[in-house]
Design an enzyme around this catalytic site. Structure first.
Site, PDB file in Angstrom:
ATOM      1  N   ASP A  35      17.584   2.217  11.076  1.00  0.00           N
ATOM      2  CA  ASP A  35      18.077   1.697   9.782  1.00  0.00           C
ATOM      3  C   ASP A  35      17.345   0.356   9.790  1.00  0.00           C
ATOM      4  O   ASP A  35      16.973   0.027  10.830  1.00  0.00           O
ATOM      5  CB  ASP A  35      19.770   1.321   9.689  1.00  0.00           C
ATOM      6  CG  ASP A  35      19.983   1.248   8.248  1.00  0.00           C
ATOM      7  OD1 ASP A  35      20.932   2.064   7.912  1.00  0.00           O
ATOM      8  OD2 ASP A  35      19.673   0.168   7.712  1.00  0.00           O
ATOM      9  N   TYR A 143      17.031   6.109 -10.670  1.00  0.00           N
ATOM     10  CA  TYR A 143      17.471   6.716  -9.339  1.00  0.00           C
ATOM     11  C   TYR A 143      17.312   8.518  -9.798  1.00  0.00           C
ATOM     12  O   TYR A 143      16.503   8.943  -8.960  1.00  0.00           O
ATOM     13  CB  TYR A 143      18.994   6.605  -9.257  1.00  0.00           C
ATOM     14  CG  TYR A 143      19.681   7.168  -8.102  1.00  0.00           C
ATOM     15  CD1 TYR A 143      19.241   6.994  -6.842  1.00  0.00           C
ATOM     16  CD2 TYR A 143      20.460   8.216  -8.398  1.00  0.00           C
ATOM     17  CE1 TYR A 143      19.773   7.542  -5.816  1.00  0.00           C
ATOM     18  CE2 TYR A 143      21.047   8.904  -7.401  1.00  0.00           C
ATOM     19  CZ  TYR A 143      21.067   8.485  -5.804  1.00  0.00           C
ATOM     20  OH  TYR A 143      21.515   9.139  -5.011  1.00  0.00           O
TER      21      TYR A 143
HETATM   22  P1  NAD Z   1      23.645   3.840   1.556  1.00  0.00           P
HETATM   23  O1  NAD Z   1      23.172   3.001   0.541  1.00  0.00           O
HETATM   24  O2  NAD Z   1      25.263   3.712   2.049  1.00  0.00           O
HETATM   25  O3  NAD Z   1      22.982   3.942   2.849  1.00  0.00           O
HETATM   26  C1  NAD Z   1      21.270   3.948   2.832  1.00  0.00           C
HETATM   27  C2  NAD Z   1      21.171   3.031   4.186  1.00  0.00           C
HETATM   28  O4  NAD Z   1      19.612   3.068   4.147  1.00  0.00           O
HETATM   29  C3  NAD Z   1      21.523   1.867   4.421  1.00  0.00           C
HETATM   30  O5  NAD Z   1      22.267   1.787   5.485  1.00  0.00           O
HETATM   31  C4  NAD Z   1      20.439   0.854   4.354  1.00  0.00           C
HETATM   32  O6  NAD Z   1      20.245  -0.343   5.232  1.00  0.00           O
HETATM   33  C5  NAD Z   1      19.214   1.875   4.878  1.00  0.00           C
HETATM   34  N1  NAD Z   1      17.905   1.402   4.112  1.00  0.00           N
HETATM   35  C6  NAD Z   1      17.739   0.886   3.097  1.00  0.00           C
HETATM   36  N2  NAD Z   1      16.398   0.718   2.823  1.00  0.00           N
HETATM   37  C7  NAD Z   1      15.882   0.998   4.172  1.00  0.00           C
HETATM   38  C8  NAD Z   1      14.287   0.945   4.516  1.00  0.00           C
HETATM   39  N3  NAD Z   1      13.512   0.184   3.933  1.00  0.00           N
HETATM   40  N4  NAD Z   1      14.268   1.303   6.014  1.00  0.00           N
HETATM   41  C9  NAD Z   1      15.371   1.953   6.477  1.00  0.00           C
HETATM   42  N5  NAD Z   1      16.661   2.058   6.115  1.00  0.00           N
HETATM   43  C10 NAD Z   1      16.970   1.345   4.975  1.00  0.00           C
HETATM   44  O7  NAD Z   1      23.496   5.303   0.956  1.00  0.00           O
HETATM   45  P2  NAD Z   1      24.256   6.729   1.230  1.00  0.00           P
HETATM   46  O8  NAD Z   1      25.464   6.558   0.275  1.00  0.00           O
HETATM   47  O9  NAD Z   1      24.371   6.804   2.658  1.00  0.00           O
HETATM   48  O10 NAD Z   1      23.364   7.720   0.814  1.00  0.00           O
HETATM   49  C11 NAD Z   1      22.179   8.250   1.572  1.00  0.00           C
HETATM   50  C12 NAD Z   1      21.481   9.340   0.849  1.00  0.00           C
HETATM   51  O11 NAD Z   1      22.072  10.302   0.200  1.00  0.00           O
HETATM   52  C13 NAD Z   1      20.442   8.527  -0.340  1.00  0.00           C
HETATM   53  O12 NAD Z   1      19.238   9.168  -0.475  1.00  0.00           O
HETATM   54  C14 NAD Z   1      21.396   8.738  -1.779  1.00  0.00           C
HETATM   55  O13 NAD Z   1      20.512   8.652  -2.765  1.00  0.00           O
HETATM   56  C15 NAD Z   1      21.883  10.272  -1.310  1.00  0.00           C
HETATM   57  N6  NAD Z   1      23.166  10.577  -2.131  1.00  0.00           N
HETATM   58  C16 NAD Z   1      24.389   9.859  -1.634  1.00  0.00           C
HETATM   59  C17 NAD Z   1      25.250   9.970  -2.664  1.00  0.00           C
HETATM   60  C18 NAD Z   1      26.675   9.220  -2.528  1.00  0.00           C
HETATM   61  O14 NAD Z   1      27.850   9.402  -3.201  1.00  0.00           O
HETATM   62  N7  NAD Z   1      26.630   8.352  -1.427  1.00  0.00           N
HETATM   63  C19 NAD Z   1      25.256  10.915  -3.532  1.00  0.00           C
HETATM   64  C20 NAD Z   1      24.373  11.754  -4.134  1.00  0.00           C
HETATM   65  C21 NAD Z   1      22.966  11.370  -3.197  1.00  0.00           C
END
Ligand code: NAD
Length: 318
Positions: A35, A143
């Site tokens: 991360d 998004y």
């Molecule tokens: P989140 O925001 O909780 O976690 C994302 C993680 O990525 C964070 O820990 C952040 O520090 C890390 N990150 C950000 N920029 C970064 C970079 N440049 N390099 C490395 N790490 C980086 O998101 P999430 O809810 O865990 O979602 C994960 C995936 O699932 C995403 O693609 C999101 O679009 C998708 N998604 C999530 C949901 C939901 O309800 N949570 C729903 C649909 C899709």
């Protein structure tokens, strides 16, 4: 060749629980969590952890080579509500991190990719009830645009270069272990915390806004299942519709009242209402059920029980 996994974005809402599950299945020594932030949590402290920027191709390639990675789970992204505040950066992060991983696979350095899409690929012109796999897709958020473009590129890399990429359109995900990351469905997590601690909640969506939702355990199960399925069963290489339940703030509040009869909800919709209004109310996921035997376990009732019991026991010591 044994499975060696790299999770990018492992400290996020999904990554935290996915990392734990993959370490259980494949062994702590075979899972590299990474991360851009290094938190003081189980992801960082209970196994291999590396700081990486998903926008840096060389850093990812280096980790892939160093640990002889076979499978990459790309979870880093800017989520729906946050992305609207910074559209250019959201586009950069969501697209270029994907290109990096797709290109590493195209170069033959990894075998399999998991990349999550979202119900945000649909838009205001999409039929909103029981939204089909194949339908009108005109997303109106940055998004959603990034996720839809990502889906097209995944399918393209599979068709043109044989890249084994697998994807799910996650609905709103509800979990108690880690904080949500700035999505439009975050209210359905906040509401449980407030019910336990304050017995009241001011919701940023209106009472009748129905959205597709899923408990995190089901989302993790689906993610593991699609990645473990034989390649020939994964017939859709853009992304699969996935569904478990659909409810409104009014309905989740009624379910919570069964546990906290005094609980009160009020409504003050903000900019996230417009995002929610552009998304489907419910999803038809029959392709996932037919192709790789997807089946959900949680509905509003048993999820509410799990959320309240786990938050009380593990977070609030009640
Ligand atoms: P989140 O925001 O909780 O976690 C994302 C993680 O990525 C964070 O820990 C952040 O520090 C890390 N990150 C950000 N920029 C970064 C970079 N440049 N390099 C490395 N790490 C980086 O998101 P999430 O809810 O865990 O979602 C994960 C995936 O699932 C995403 O693609 C999101 O679009 C998708 N998604 C999530 C949901 C939901 O309800 N949570 C729903 C649909 C899709």
């Amino acid at each position: 060749m044994s499975t060696k996994i790299l999770i990018i974005g492992a400290c996020g809402q999904i990554g935290t629980e996915l990392t734990k599950k993959l370490r259980e299945i494949y062994g702590v020594e075979n899972v590299v969590a990474s991360d851009i932030r290094k938190l003081n949590n189980d992801v960082v402290n209970n196994g291999i952890f590396e700081v990486v920027n998903a926008l840096d191709y060389n850093q990812i390639e280096h980790l892939v080579e160093q640990y002889q990675i076979t499978d990459v789970y790309l979870m880093a992204a800017l989520l729906s509500a946050t992305a609207e505040k910074n559209p250019a950066f959201a586009w950069d992060l969501n697209m270029n991190s994907l290109f990096h991983v797709l290109n590493i696979a195209k170069a033959g350095k990894i075998k399999k990719i998991f990349w999550p899409s979202s119900i945000a690929v649909f838009g205001p012109t999409t039929p909103s009830q029981n939204t089909p796999q194949y339908t009108i897709m005109e997303p109106s958020t940055v998004y959603g645009i990034s996720k839809q473009s990502g889906e097209r590129w995944c399918e393209y890399y599979n068709n043109q270069y044989g890249v084994d990429v697998r994807s799910i359109r996650y609905p709103g995900l509800i979990s108690w272990v880690s904080e949500p990351g700035g999505g439009t469905t975050d209210y359905a997590i906040e509401i449980y915390h407030k019910a336990i601690n304050n017995k009241k909640y001011k919701c940023f969506l209106s009472d009748k806004t129905a959205l597709p939702m899923m408990y995190m355990d089901d989302a993790i199960k689906a993610t593991v299942q699609i990645m473990q399925a034989p390649s020939k069963q994964i017939k859709i290489r853009s992304s699969y519709n996935l569904s478990a339940m659909s409810f409104t703030p009014d309905q989740i509040a009624s379910e919570i009242k069964k546990h906290y009869p005094d609980f009160k909800i009020s409504y003050e919709p903000d900019f996230r209402q417009k995002i929610a209004d552009s998304w489907p109310a419910s999803i038809d996921d029959s392709y996932a059920r037919d192709d790789w035997n997807w089946e959900n376990e949680f509905n509003l009732e048993n999820m509410t029980f799990e959320m309240i019991s786990n938050l009380k026991a593990h977070l609030y010591g009640k």
